[in-house]
Scaffold this motif. Structure first.
Motif, short mmCIF file in Angstrom:
data_model
loop_
_atom_site.label_atom_id
_atom_site.label_comp_id
_atom_site.label_asym_id
_atom_site.label_seq_id
_atom_site.Cartn_x
_atom_site.Cartn_y
_atom_site.Cartn_z
N GLY A 188 15.11 9.72 -15.13
CA GLY A 188 16.58 10.06 -15.41
C GLY A 188 16.52 11.17 -16.62
O GLY A 188 16.88 11.96 -16.11
N PRO A 213 12.20 4.33 -14.71
CA PRO A 213 13.17 5.10 -13.60
C PRO A 213 13.90 5.39 -14.98
O PRO A 213 14.55 6.33 -14.60
N ARG A 214 14.31 5.33 -15.93
CA ARG A 214 14.67 6.18 -17.13
C ARG A 214 13.94 6.90 -17.37
O ARG A 214 15.04 8.58 -17.57
N LEU A 264 15.06 14.32 -15.50
CA LEU A 264 15.98 15.05 -14.87
C LEU A 264 16.83 15.60 -14.83
O LEU A 264 17.15 17.09 -14.95
N GLY A 265 17.57 14.91 -15.97
CA GLY A 265 18.65 14.92 -17.05
C GLY A 265 17.95 16.86 -18.09
O GLY A 265 19.19 17.57 -17.99
N ILE A 275 20.73 7.38 -13.10
CA ILE A 275 19.57 5.79 -12.91
C ILE A 275 19.55 5.71 -14.19
O ILE A 275 19.26 4.37 -14.19
N GLY A 276 18.92 6.38 -15.48
CA GLY A 276 19.55 5.59 -16.86
C GLY A 276 19.96 4.46 -16.25
O GLY A 276 19.61 3.19 -16.90
N SER A 328 23.52 13.02 -12.29
CA SER A 328 22.41 12.15 -11.63
C SER A 328 21.86 11.71 -13.08
O SER A 328 20.57 10.42 -12.72
N GLY A 329 21.35 12.26 -13.28
CA GLY A 329 19.21 12.02 -14.61
C GLY A 329 20.19 10.63 -14.96
O GLY A 329 19.81 9.47 -15.52
N SER A 382 19.21 1.89 -13.60
CA SER A 382 18.28 0.96 -14.45
C SER A 382 17.71 0.49 -15.24
O SER A 382 17.08 -0.92 -15.43
#
Length: 340
Positions: A130, A126-127, A133-134, A289-290, A285-286, A293
């Protein structure tokens, strides 16, 4: 520092900090329109130093740094209070506030791989998602169809704020590894004092004696940036960090770029550009998420076979509270007593 605040009071104070930090980017933009970036940063730091000194004396928390805390004072001063602050001030001469604050808050994207390489912190799926995504959000900002790669001023400005984010990441990584003797808030005055001396020396040698045309608006902007945007924000976050869960403050602080972008539009009339909005949503959002998680993985009890093997990594990744312009709320620092 007294007992923790009630949850309602802590949330109220935290909301004020987020708004204050968001507005601070717009205020800094107005300052550098009238004062050179180095002098703007030096004067703001000087104001914050005086207020922090008074706060520490009033609360009976003034200390002289012990030898074991000197390295963290130097690193935070050089990489956050001098490099980050000055580079952001320079970048705001070339880059709109909205774009600048989004790029500035990419810092967690650089902290995560650095913590994996240097501190042994795991990069979970998940990290990693993230981070990707970033970085995709960054790609949106620098899309060749929207970004003018032939504009030297834009290239310089964007490069400066990205370099500022990397400098802040270096500071955070060292802060995570440091074993504290005094609390982070007790050392803020010394960091601000040293930063003021360094910035003033640089400003005097590069820009010469400041020639500032003072007016009430400029004076008010400096007072806001020094008192509310720096000194009181340090104190407030020290109180909030003791009173709210880490995940709450880590995620809540991500509202700062939203406030900064909104204030730049309202106060400065900067247009809300779709690529910047999309990039901000992806980067924030990224990071979120990090954060989530990371908190979830720490909450999962380790198996008996992995407890001893992971102990050194946990010791290395002790995380104290970082200074403002603020990121997320880290784990409470481990302090050690010293007779030095």
């Amino acid at each position: 520092m007294g007992p923790p605040l009630s949850r309602l009071m802590a949330l109220f104070l935290f909301a004020i900090v987020v708004v204050t930090w968001g507005l601070n980017w717009t205020v800094t933009k107005t300052i550098v329109d009238s004062v050179t970036p180095l002098w703007a940063t030096a004067i703001r730091s000087a104001i914050a130093t005086v207020i922090l000194f008074g706060l520490l004396l009033a609360r009976g928390q003034f200390v002289v740094p012990r030898r074991g805390d000197v390295p963290v004072v130097l690193v935070v001063t050089l990489f956050h209070m001098v490099a980050f602050a000055a580079l952001v001030a320079f970048s705001l001469q070339f880059v709109p506030v909205g774009r600048s604050i989004v790029l500035g808050y990419t810092t967690p994207l650089w902290v995560a791989p650095g913590a994996w390489l240097l501190l042994g912190e795991p990069v979970t799926r998940p990290r990693l998602a993230g981070i990707c995504l970033g970085l995709a959000g960054l790609a949106v900002l620098f899309n060749p169809l929207d970004f003018d790669w032939n504009n030297d001023a834009a290239l310089i400005g964007n490069g400066l704020v990205l370099l500022a984010a990397l400098s802040w990441a270096v500071s955070i990584l060292y802060v995570r590894a440091h074993r504290w003797i005094s609390t982070p808030f007790q050392l803020v005055f010394w960091q601000a004092l040293l930063a003021t001396a360094i910035l003033s020396t640089l400003a005097l040698s590069i820009d010469g004696v400041p020639r500032i045309t003072w007016n009430s608006s400029l004076a008010g902007a400096f007072l806001y940036a020094g008192i509310f945007g720096t000194a009181l924000a340090y104190w407030a976050m020290a109180m909030v960090n003791r009173s709210l869960p880490a995940t709450t403050t880590s995620l809540g602080i991500l509202a700062t770029p939203v406030v900064g972008m909104a204030s730049s539009t309202i106060v400065l009339g900067e247009p809300l550009e779709l690529p910047v909005i999309v990039a901000m949503a992806m980067i924030v959002s990224g990071i979120a998420i990090g954060i989530v998680s990371g908190r979830t993985s720490r909450a999962t009890p380790p198996s008996a076979s992995s407890t001893n093997a992971s102990a050194p990594a946990r010791r290395r990744s002790s995380v104290p509270s970082p200074p403002p312009a603020g990121a997320w709320r880290p784990r409470a620092p481990r302090c050690r007593r010293s007779s030095r």
